[in-house]
Design a protein around this motif. Structure first.
Motif, PDB file in Angstrom:
ATOM      1  N   ILE A 124      17.813   6.069  -7.716  1.00  0.00           N
ATOM      2  CA  ILE A 124      16.484   6.643  -7.937  1.00  0.00           C
ATOM      3  C   ILE A 124      15.758   5.742  -8.931  1.00  0.00           C
ATOM      4  O   ILE A 124      16.352   5.276  -9.905  1.00  0.00           O
ATOM      5  CB  ILE A 124      16.570   8.075  -8.506  1.00  0.00           C
ATOM      6  N   VAL A 125      14.458   5.528  -8.674  1.00  0.00           N
ATOM      7  CA  VAL A 125      13.602   4.773  -9.590  1.00  0.00           C
ATOM      8  C   VAL A 125      12.384   5.637  -9.916  1.00  0.00           C
ATOM      9  O   VAL A 125      11.703   6.119  -9.001  1.00  0.00           O
ATOM     10  CB  VAL A 125      13.148   3.432  -8.970  1.00  0.00           C
ATOM     11  N   ALA A 140      18.086  11.450  -3.759  1.00  0.00           N
ATOM     12  CA  ALA A 140      18.675  10.123  -3.602  1.00  0.00           C
ATOM     13  C   ALA A 140      17.776   9.190  -2.804  1.00  0.00           C
ATOM     14  O   ALA A 140      17.212   9.567  -1.781  1.00  0.00           O
ATOM     15  CB  ALA A 140      20.040  10.236  -2.928  1.00  0.00           C
ATOM     16  N   GLY A 141      17.655   7.952  -3.303  1.00  0.00           N
ATOM     17  CA  GLY A 141      16.924   6.917  -2.601  1.00  0.00           C
ATOM     18  C   GLY A 141      15.430   6.910  -2.825  1.00  0.00           C
ATOM     19  O   GLY A 141      14.727   6.085  -2.258  1.00  0.00           O
ATOM     20  N   VAL A 142      14.932   7.797  -3.671  1.00  0.00           N
ATOM     21  CA  VAL A 142      13.486   7.954  -3.860  1.00  0.00           C
ATOM     22  C   VAL A 142      12.987   7.087  -5.014  1.00  0.00           C
ATOM     23  O   VAL A 142      13.652   6.951  -6.043  1.00  0.00           O
ATOM     24  CB  VAL A 142      13.132   9.435  -4.120  1.00  0.00           C
ATOM     25  N   THR A 143      11.798   6.541  -4.834  1.00  0.00           N
ATOM     26  CA  THR A 143      11.040   5.912  -5.914  1.00  0.00           C
ATOM     27  C   THR A 143       9.807   6.764  -6.167  1.00  0.00           C
ATOM     28  O   THR A 143       9.056   7.065  -5.237  1.00  0.00           O
ATOM     29  CB  THR A 143      10.620   4.475  -5.543  1.00  0.00           C
ATOM     30  N   VAL A 144       9.627   7.165  -7.420  1.00  0.00           N
ATOM     31  CA  VAL A 144       8.412   7.847  -7.847  1.00  0.00           C
ATOM     32  C   VAL A 144       7.536   6.756  -8.456  1.00  0.00           C
ATOM     33  O   VAL A 144       7.903   6.131  -9.452  1.00  0.00           O
ATOM     34  CB  VAL A 144       8.714   8.965  -8.862  1.00  0.00           C
ATOM     35  N   GLY A 145       6.386   6.514  -7.839  1.00  0.00           N
ATOM     36  CA  GLY A 145       5.537   5.386  -8.203  1.00  0.00           C
ATOM     37  C   GLY A 145       4.863   5.508  -9.554  1.00  0.00           C
ATOM     38  O   GLY A 145       4.871   6.572 -10.191  1.00  0.00           O
ATOM     39  N   ARG A 146       4.248   4.421  -9.968  1.00  0.00           N
ATOM     40  CA  ARG A 146       3.557   4.324 -11.247  1.00  0.00           C
ATOM     41  C   ARG A 146       2.516   5.435 -11.386  1.00  0.00           C
ATOM     42  O   ARG A 146       1.673   5.637 -10.521  1.00  0.00           O
ATOM     43  CB  ARG A 146       2.883   2.953 -11.345  1.00  0.00           C
TER      44      ARG A 146
END
Length: 179
Positions: A124-125, A140-146
């Motif tokens: 996760i990011v 799992a596998g998710v990016t939460v953007g800026r």
């Protein structure tokens, strides 16, 4: 039909030996999560167990971190009371991020199509300036953007683009950049 006795830890690396894992669990459950443990000491404990923690990070009490050595946190980030970082895989949290009370970042899952229920884990990011609000879940596998916002109680199961709010009902809409 699930064949749960066939489940194994195949493909899952805890990243440290059994002694280090046991020592972390002892420290986490007796000191790290306690209300009387100073926030600076929580940061120092995570660093001692291999986490990469930036400057000015605030970690409140009752926060759970499965494996500190799989955690990276940027500068001036807050992690609220009762948050759970279930990081079977790496969790990377950027700078100036707020992970609110009782939020869950869960890098682990299972393959529901496989009879042996094997792991289907992924990192996760959480990018700079994002907010994972109270009781939100990031899977799992998710990016939460800026500067994106995972709204209170939402379940984020796919990437959340920068400057986007996801609400509890799964709706997404643009948000302005914080000033």
């Amino acid at each position: 039909m699930r064949d749960l006795p066939a489940f194994t830890l195949a493909g899952y690396d805890k990243g440290r030996g059994l002694l280090t894992q046991a020592l972390w669990f002892a420290v986490m459950n007796t000191l790290f999560m306690a209300w009387f443990c100073p926030a600076r000491l929580r940061v120092a404990l995570l660093r001692a167990f291999g986490a990469q923690i930036g400057e000015g990070v605030l970690i409140r009490h009752r926060v759970r971190v499965l494996w500190p050595w799989k955690l990276t946190v940027g500068d001036h980030t807050w992690i609220g009371e009762g948050a759970w970082l279930l990081n079977l895989e790496p969790v990377t949290i950027g700078a100036n991020v707020c992970v609110s009370q009782e939020a869950l970042l869960c890098t682990g899952s299972h393959d529901h199509r496989a009879a042996d229920f094997r792991y289907r884990n992924a990192p996760i990011v959480i990018e700079d300036g994002a907010w994972v609000a109270v009781r939100a879940t990031v899977l799992a596998g998710v990016t939460v953007g800026r500067c994106a916002v995972a709204g209170a109680g939402s379940v984020v199961h796919r990437n959340l683009p920068a400057l986007t709010l996801q609400t509890m009902d799964g709706q997404r809409r643009p948000v302005e950049e914080p000033k």
